[in-house]
Design a protein around this motif. Structure first.
Motif, PDB file in Angstrom:
ATOM      1  N   MET A  72       0.855  -1.163   0.000  1.00  0.00           N
ATOM      2  CA  MET A  72       0.000   0.000   0.000  1.00  0.00           C
ATOM      3  C   MET A  72       0.906   1.233   0.000  1.00  0.00           C
ATOM      4  O   MET A  72       1.890   1.289   0.716  1.00  0.00           O
ATOM      5  N   ILE A  73       0.542   2.191  -0.801  1.00  0.00           N
ATOM      6  CA  ILE A  73       1.291   3.440  -0.894  1.00  0.00           C
ATOM      7  C   ILE A  73       0.375   4.581  -0.468  1.00  0.00           C
ATOM      8  O   ILE A  73      -0.791   4.627  -0.848  1.00  0.00           O
ATOM      9  N   SER A  74       0.930   5.493   0.314  1.00  0.00           N
ATOM     10  CA  SER A  74       0.152   6.619   0.792  1.00  0.00           C
ATOM     11  C   SER A  74       0.938   7.898   0.557  1.00  0.00           C
ATOM     12  O   SER A  74       2.151   7.940   0.746  1.00  0.00           O
ATOM     13  N   PHE A  75       0.254   8.942   0.118  1.00  0.00           N
ATOM     14  CA  PHE A  75       0.878  10.238  -0.123  1.00  0.00           C
ATOM     15  C   PHE A  75       0.161  11.308   0.681  1.00  0.00           C
ATOM     16  O   PHE A  75      -1.047  11.239   0.883  1.00  0.00           O
ATOM     17  N   LYS A  76       0.910  12.312   1.112  1.00  0.00           N
ATOM     18  CA  LYS A  76       0.319  13.454   1.791  1.00  0.00           C
ATOM     19  C   LYS A  76       0.948  14.708   1.195  1.00  0.00           C
ATOM     20  O   LYS A  76       2.174  14.834   1.139  1.00  0.00           O
ATOM     21  N   ILE A  77       0.116  15.609   0.731  1.00  0.00           N
ATOM     22  CA  ILE A  77       0.596  16.843   0.117  1.00  0.00           C
ATOM     23  C   ILE A  77      -0.039  18.009   0.854  1.00  0.00           C
ATOM     24  O   ILE A  77      -1.258  18.055   1.035  1.00  0.00           O
ATOM     25  N   GLU A  78       0.791  18.961   1.264  1.00  0.00           N
ATOM     26  CA  GLU A  78       0.281  20.147   1.932  1.00  0.00           C
ATOM     27  C   GLU A  78       0.365  21.322   0.966  1.00  0.00           C
ATOM     28  O   GLU A  78       1.416  21.597   0.407  1.00  0.00           O
ATOM     29  N   THR A  79      -0.751  21.983   0.750  1.00  0.00           N
ATOM     30  CA  THR A  79      -0.789  23.160  -0.127  1.00  0.00           C
ATOM     31  C   THR A  79      -1.549  24.266   0.568  1.00  0.00           C
ATOM     32  O   THR A  79      -2.390  24.021   1.433  1.00  0.00           O
ATOM     33  N   GLU A  80      -1.275  25.479   0.158  1.00  0.00           N
ATOM     34  CA  GLU A  80      -2.005  26.623   0.684  1.00  0.00           C
ATOM     35  C   GLU A  80      -3.178  26.924  -0.238  1.00  0.00           C
ATOM     36  O   GLU A  80      -3.029  26.918  -1.455  1.00  0.00           O
ATOM     37  N   PRO A  81      -4.370  27.171   0.308  1.00  0.00           N
ATOM     38  CA  PRO A  81      -5.520  27.470  -0.547  1.00  0.00           C
ATOM     39  C   PRO A  81      -5.324  28.792  -1.280  1.00  0.00           C
ATOM     40  O   PRO A  81      -4.790  29.761  -0.734  1.00  0.00           O
ATOM     41  N   GLN A  82      -5.754  28.822  -2.547  1.00  0.00           N
ATOM     42  CA  GLN A  82      -5.653  30.030  -3.352  1.00  0.00           C
ATOM     43  C   GLN A  82      -7.046  30.605  -3.557  1.00  0.00           C
ATOM     44  O   GLN A  82      -7.968  29.885  -3.931  1.00  0.00           O
ATOM     45  N   VAL A  83      -7.192  31.889  -3.332  1.00  0.00           N
ATOM     46  CA  VAL A  83      -8.469  32.562  -3.516  1.00  0.00           C
ATOM     47  C   VAL A  83      -8.518  33.082  -4.949  1.00  0.00           C
ATOM     48  O   VAL A  83      -7.609  33.783  -5.401  1.00  0.00           O
ATOM     49  N   THR A  84      -9.570  32.711  -5.682  1.00  0.00           N
ATOM     50  CA  THR A  84      -9.724  33.171  -7.064  1.00  0.00           C
ATOM     51  C   THR A  84     -10.970  34.037  -7.178  1.00  0.00           C
ATOM     52  O   THR A  84     -11.960  33.836  -6.460  1.00  0.00           O
ATOM     53  N   ASP A  85     -10.927  35.006  -8.081  1.00  0.00           N
ATOM     54  CA  ASP A  85     -12.082  35.869  -8.327  1.00  0.00           C
ATOM     55  C   ASP A  85     -13.086  35.139  -9.202  1.00  0.00           C
ATOM     56  O   ASP A  85     -12.718  34.496 -10.189  1.00  0.00           O
ATOM     57  N   LYS A  86     -14.337  35.245  -8.854  1.00  0.00           N
ATOM     58  CA  LYS A  86     -15.399  34.604  -9.619  1.00  0.00           C
ATOM     59  C   LYS A  86     -16.095  35.653 -10.481  1.00  0.00           C
ATOM     60  O   LYS A  86     -16.406  36.747 -10.023  1.00  0.00           O
ATOM     61  N   SER A  87     -16.364  35.304 -11.749  1.00  0.00           N
ATOM     62  CA  SER A  87     -17.039  36.249 -12.623  1.00  0.00           C
ATOM     63  C   SER A  87     -18.552  36.251 -12.367  1.00  0.00           C
ATOM     64  O   SER A  87     -19.205  37.268 -12.475  1.00  0.00           O
ATOM     65  N   VAL A  88     -19.112  35.086 -12.009  1.00  0.00           N
ATOM     66  CA  VAL A  88     -20.533  34.963 -11.691  1.00  0.00           C
ATOM     67  C   VAL A  88     -20.630  34.283 -10.329  1.00  0.00           C
ATOM     68  O   VAL A  88     -20.027  33.242 -10.092  1.00  0.00           O
ATOM     69  N   ASP A  89     -21.390  34.880  -9.420  1.00  0.00           N
ATOM     70  CA  ASP A  89     -21.472  34.317  -8.078  1.00  0.00           C
ATOM     71  C   ASP A  89     -22.288  33.020  -8.044  1.00  0.00           C
ATOM     72  O   ASP A  89     -21.843  32.017  -7.526  1.00  0.00           O
ATOM     73  N   VAL A  90     -23.489  33.057  -8.600  1.00  0.00           N
ATOM     74  CA  VAL A  90     -24.381  31.905  -8.529  1.00  0.00           C
ATOM     75  C   VAL A  90     -24.978  31.662  -9.908  1.00  0.00           C
ATOM     76  O   VAL A  90     -25.386  32.591 -10.595  1.00  0.00           O
ATOM     77  N   VAL A  91     -25.028  30.401 -10.296  1.00  0.00           N
ATOM     78  CA  VAL A  91     -25.638  30.015 -11.567  1.00  0.00           C
ATOM     79  C   VAL A  91     -26.715  28.994 -11.272  1.00  0.00           C
ATOM     80  O   VAL A  91     -26.459  27.987 -10.619  1.00  0.00           O
ATOM     81  N   GLY A  92     -27.924  29.241 -11.756  1.00  0.00           N
ATOM     82  CA  GLY A  92     -29.017  28.302 -11.578  1.00  0.00           C
ATOM     83  C   GLY A  92     -29.078  27.331 -12.740  1.00  0.00           C
ATOM     84  O   GLY A  92     -28.772  27.671 -13.870  1.00  0.00           O
ATOM     85  N   VAL A  93     -29.465  26.087 -12.466  1.00  0.00           N
ATOM     86  CA  VAL A  93     -29.562  25.052 -13.489  1.00  0.00           C
ATOM     87  C   VAL A  93     -30.990  24.547 -13.522  1.00  0.00           C
ATOM     88  O   VAL A  93     -31.566  24.200 -12.487  1.00  0.00           O
ATOM     89  N   ASP A  94     -31.564  24.494 -14.728  1.00  0.00           N
ATOM     90  CA  ASP A  94     -32.912  23.968 -14.921  1.00  0.00           C
ATOM     91  C   ASP A  94     -32.794  22.720 -15.784  1.00  0.00           C
ATOM     92  O   ASP A  94     -32.438  22.801 -16.950  1.00  0.00           O
ATOM     93  N   LEU A  95     -33.071  21.548 -15.193  1.00  0.00           N
ATOM     94  CA  LEU A  95     -33.034  20.305 -15.943  1.00  0.00           C
ATOM     95  C   LEU A  95     -34.380  20.121 -16.615  1.00  0.00           C
ATOM     96  O   LEU A  95     -35.422  20.269 -15.989  1.00  0.00           O
ATOM     97  N   GLY A  96     -34.345  19.808 -17.903  1.00  0.00           N
ATOM     98  CA  GLY A  96     -35.593  19.743 -18.636  1.00  0.00           C
ATOM     99  C   GLY A  96     -35.752  18.494 -19.464  1.00  0.00           C
ATOM    100  O   GLY A  96     -34.915  17.597 -19.459  1.00  0.00           O
ATOM    101  N   VAL A  97     -36.865  18.455 -20.195  1.00  0.00           N
ATOM    102  CA  VAL A  97     -37.177  17.328 -21.055  1.00  0.00           C
ATOM    103  C   VAL A  97     -36.656  17.584 -22.469  1.00  0.00           C
ATOM    104  O   VAL A  97     -36.042  16.709 -23.075  1.00  0.00           O
ATOM    105  N   LYS A  98     -36.887  18.768 -22.992  1.00  0.00           N
ATOM    106  CA  LYS A  98     -36.445  19.084 -24.353  1.00  0.00           C
ATOM    107  C   LYS A  98     -34.935  19.245 -24.435  1.00  0.00           C
ATOM    108  O   LYS A  98     -34.315  18.841 -25.409  1.00  0.00           O
TER     109      LYS A  98
END
Length: 69
Positions: free
Chosen positions: A1-27
């Motif tokens: 068994m092989i195990s890896f651990k990686i430590e990274t710092e979170p990066q904050v990115t700018d979002k162009s759209v805050d929220v996107v709604g999704v409508d699942l449909g038939v057509k």
């Protein structure tokens, strides 16, 4: 068994759209609130005749028989 651990710092990115709604449909598969439309696969209409033929051939077969295989 092989195990890896990686430590990274979170990066904050700018979002162009805050929220996107999704409508699942038939057509269409999905339509976003941004206006983008995802067209779904029309596999049923394309393969309907093949499905009909296979159902016709299988209608009198007995389960678990060699004839069904």
């Amino acid at each position: 068994m092989i195990s890896f651990k990686i430590e990274t710092e979170p990066q904050v990115t700018d979002k162009s759209v805050d929220v996107v709604g999704v409508d699942l449909g038939v057509k269409s598969l999905a339509k976003l609130s941004t206006g983008e439309v995802f067209v779904g696969a029309k596999s049923y209409k394309k393969l309907e005749s093949k499905l009909s033929r296979l159902q016709y051939l299988n209608r009198n077969k007995t389960k678990f028989s060699n004839n069904l295989k």
